[in-house]
Design an enzyme around this catalytic site. Structure first.
Site, mmCIF file in Angstrom:
data_model
loop_
_atom_site.group_PDB
_atom_site.id
_atom_site.type_symbol
_atom_site.label_atom_id
_atom_site.label_comp_id
_atom_site.label_asym_id
_atom_site.label_seq_id
_atom_site.Cartn_x
_atom_site.Cartn_y
_atom_site.Cartn_z
ATOM 1 N N PRO A 1 0.806 -4.590 3.561
ATOM 2 C CA PRO A 1 0.594 -5.723 2.665
ATOM 3 C C PRO A 1 1.161 -5.535 1.258
ATOM 4 O O PRO A 1 1.031 -4.454 0.662
ATOM 5 C CB PRO A 1 -0.938 -5.839 2.596
ATOM 6 C CG PRO A 1 -1.400 -5.238 3.868
ATOM 7 C CD PRO A 1 -0.436 -4.160 4.213
ATOM 8 N N ASN A 2 1.760 -6.593 0.787
ATOM 9 C CA ASN A 2 2.271 -6.722 -0.593
ATOM 10 C C ASN A 2 3.540 -5.923 -0.886
ATOM 11 O O ASN A 2 4.098 -6.032 -1.974
ATOM 12 C CB ASN A 2 1.180 -6.363 -1.624
ATOM 13 C CG ASN A 2 -0.027 -7.265 -1.495
ATOM 14 O OD1 ASN A 2 0.125 -8.476 -1.522
ATOM 15 N ND2 ASN A 2 -1.199 -6.698 -1.311
ATOM 16 N N ARG B 1 6.527 -6.401 -8.367
ATOM 17 C CA ARG B 1 5.083 -6.148 -8.334
ATOM 18 C C ARG B 1 4.724 -4.901 -9.150
ATOM 19 O O ARG B 1 5.209 -3.810 -8.835
ATOM 20 C CB ARG B 1 4.685 -5.926 -6.871
ATOM 21 C CG ARG B 1 3.279 -5.458 -6.666
ATOM 22 C CD ARG B 1 3.068 -4.934 -5.255
ATOM 23 N NE ARG B 1 1.689 -4.533 -5.100
ATOM 24 C CZ ARG B 1 1.252 -3.677 -4.180
ATOM 25 N NH1 ARG B 1 2.104 -3.160 -3.307
ATOM 26 N NH2 ARG B 1 -0.012 -3.353 -4.119
ATOM 27 N N TYR C 1 4.982 0.856 -9.353
ATOM 28 C CA TYR C 1 5.781 0.933 -8.121
ATOM 29 C C TYR C 1 7.290 0.944 -8.354
ATOM 30 O O TYR C 1 8.058 1.076 -7.412
ATOM 31 C CB TYR C 1 5.404 -0.218 -7.176
ATOM 32 C CG TYR C 1 3.942 -0.192 -6.777
ATOM 33 C CD1 TYR C 1 3.407 0.892 -6.082
ATOM 34 C CD2 TYR C 1 3.074 -1.228 -7.122
ATOM 35 C CE1 TYR C 1 2.073 0.945 -5.730
ATOM 36 C CE2 TYR C 1 1.728 -1.190 -6.772
ATOM 37 C CZ TYR C 1 1.238 -0.104 -6.078
ATOM 38 O OH TYR C 1 -0.099 -0.056 -5.734
ATOM 39 N N ASN D 1 3.796 3.043 5.331
ATOM 40 C CA ASN D 1 3.084 2.796 4.077
ATOM 41 C C ASN D 1 2.146 1.631 4.349
ATOM 42 O O ASN D 1 2.580 0.475 4.419
ATOM 43 C CB ASN D 1 4.060 2.449 2.949
ATOM 44 C CG ASN D 1 3.332 2.274 1.620
ATOM 45 O OD1 ASN D 1 2.101 2.235 1.577
ATOM 46 N ND2 ASN D 1 4.095 2.162 0.545
ATOM 47 N N ALA E 1 -2.742 -1.245 0.764
ATOM 48 C CA ALA E 1 -4.189 -1.134 0.514
ATOM 49 C C ALA E 1 -4.985 -0.898 1.799
ATOM 50 O O ALA E 1 -6.108 -0.379 1.749
ATOM 51 C CB ALA E 1 -4.682 -2.380 -0.206
ATOM 52 N N GLU F 1 2.380 9.327 6.874
ATOM 53 C CA GLU F 1 1.872 8.376 5.879
ATOM 54 C C GLU F 1 2.685 8.539 4.598
ATOM 55 O O GLU F 1 2.872 9.665 4.137
ATOM 56 C CB GLU F 1 0.387 8.707 5.616
ATOM 57 C CG GLU F 1 -0.239 7.911 4.502
ATOM 58 C CD GLU F 1 -1.672 8.377 4.200
ATOM 59 O OE1 GLU F 1 -2.087 9.454 4.671
ATOM 60 O OE2 GLU F 1 -2.349 7.646 3.465
ATOM 61 N N HIS G 1 3.436 6.893 0.512
ATOM 62 C CA HIS G 1 3.083 6.000 -0.589
ATOM 63 C C HIS G 1 4.083 6.184 -1.714
ATOM 64 O O HIS G 1 4.507 7.315 -1.994
ATOM 65 C CB HIS G 1 1.675 6.309 -1.116
ATOM 66 C CG HIS G 1 0.623 6.123 -0.079
ATOM 67 N ND1 HIS G 1 0.169 4.873 0.299
ATOM 68 C CD2 HIS G 1 -0.030 7.011 0.703
ATOM 69 C CE1 HIS G 1 -0.718 5.008 1.253
ATOM 70 N NE2 HIS G 1 -0.859 6.304 1.528
ATOM 71 N N ARG H 1 -5.694 5.240 -11.195
ATOM 72 C CA ARG H 1 -6.862 4.937 -12.039
ATOM 73 C C ARG H 1 -8.090 4.547 -11.201
ATOM 74 O O ARG H 1 -9.210 4.954 -11.491
ATOM 75 C CB ARG H 1 -6.472 3.782 -12.981
ATOM 76 C CG ARG H 1 -7.459 3.437 -14.048
ATOM 77 C CD ARG H 1 -6.842 2.468 -15.046
ATOM 78 N NE ARG H 1 -6.164 1.327 -14.409
ATOM 79 C CZ ARG H 1 -6.768 0.220 -13.976
ATOM 80 N NH1 ARG H 1 -8.061 0.072 -14.110
ATOM 81 N NH2 ARG H 1 -6.082 -0.772 -13.412
HETATM 82 C C1 DQA Z 1 0.575 2.085 -2.060
HETATM 83 C C2 DQA Z 1 -0.743 2.503 -2.741
HETATM 84 C C3 DQA Z 1 -1.877 1.572 -2.347
HETATM 85 O O1 DQA Z 1 -3.070 1.953 -3.016
HETATM 86 C C4 DQA Z 1 -1.547 0.144 -2.729
HETATM 87 O O2 DQA Z 1 -2.577 -0.725 -2.291
HETATM 88 C C5 DQA Z 1 -0.219 -0.294 -2.235
HETATM 89 C C6 DQA Z 1 0.905 0.629 -2.340
HETATM 90 C C7 DQA Z 1 1.772 2.930 -2.542
HETATM 91 O O3 DQA Z 1 2.797 2.886 -1.897
HETATM 92 O O4 DQA Z 1 1.666 3.599 -3.577
HETATM 93 O O5 DQA Z 1 -0.033 -1.426 -1.817
HETATM 94 O O6 DQA Z 1 0.455 2.282 -0.672
#
Ligand code: DQA
Length: 146
Positions: free
Chosen positions: A9-10, A17, A22, A71, A74, A95, A97, A105
């Site tokens: 998501p996102n 964003r 990011y 990835n 959330a 995994e 990120h 934070r």
């Molecule tokens: C994320 C970290 C997550 O906490 C966040 O909700 C994301 C991106 C990262 O790639 O740093 O959507 O997975």
């Protein structure tokens, strides 16, 4: 050797964003960089993004890829359904990120419910986390990704 890279998501909004966290690299650029790396290493990479938990779970169930880089966004922090799907497929899953979730934070980002069923985690290197993840996934699959 086929690798599936799943973006949760996102992550379609990368580039605009929360750029202070990011960065400004877009998802298309990340996917292009993964394609270049895969070509260099002589493997096949498929990338997919979804904002929907069930779509990501279906992709894990049905993928023909031997290894997965994910990835989960959330969902990382609360999706037991995703955790169980990863446990069920019996394939190496790395995994990744962009941000260092352990140093964020918000305390709720410090825990990953999928970590215990993944083979390893890479966090905090921005777009490079994915490329490191792809190399780690190939290494797990026995092709010497490094
Ligand atoms: C994320 C970290 C997550 O906490 C966040 O909700 C994301 C991106 C990262 O790639 O740093 O959507 O997975």
């Amino acid at each position: 050797m086929k690798i599936l890279v799943l973006h949760g998501p996102n992550l379609n909004l990368l580039g605009t964003r929360e750029t202070s966290i990011y960065g400004t690299t877009t998802l298309d650029t990340i996917n292009e960089r993964l394609q270049v790396l895969a070509d260099t290493l002589g493997v096949e990479v498929q990338t997919m993004q979804s904002n929907h938990e069930g779509v990501l779970i279906d992709a894990l169930h049905t993928t023909e890829a031997e290894v997965v880089v994910m990835n989960a966004g959330a969902l990382t922090h609360y999706s037991y359904a995703l955790r169980d799907a990863i446990a069920a497929i019996k394939k190496p899953v790395v995994e990744v990120h962009l941000s260092n979730i352990h140093a964020r934070r918000e305390a709720w980002r410090h825990h990953s419910v999928i970590a215990e069923v993944c083979d390893g985690s890479i966090a905090g290197f921005g777009a490079l986390s994915y490329e490191l993840g792809l190399r780690a996934a190939l290494d797990l699959a026995g092709t010497g990704g490094l």
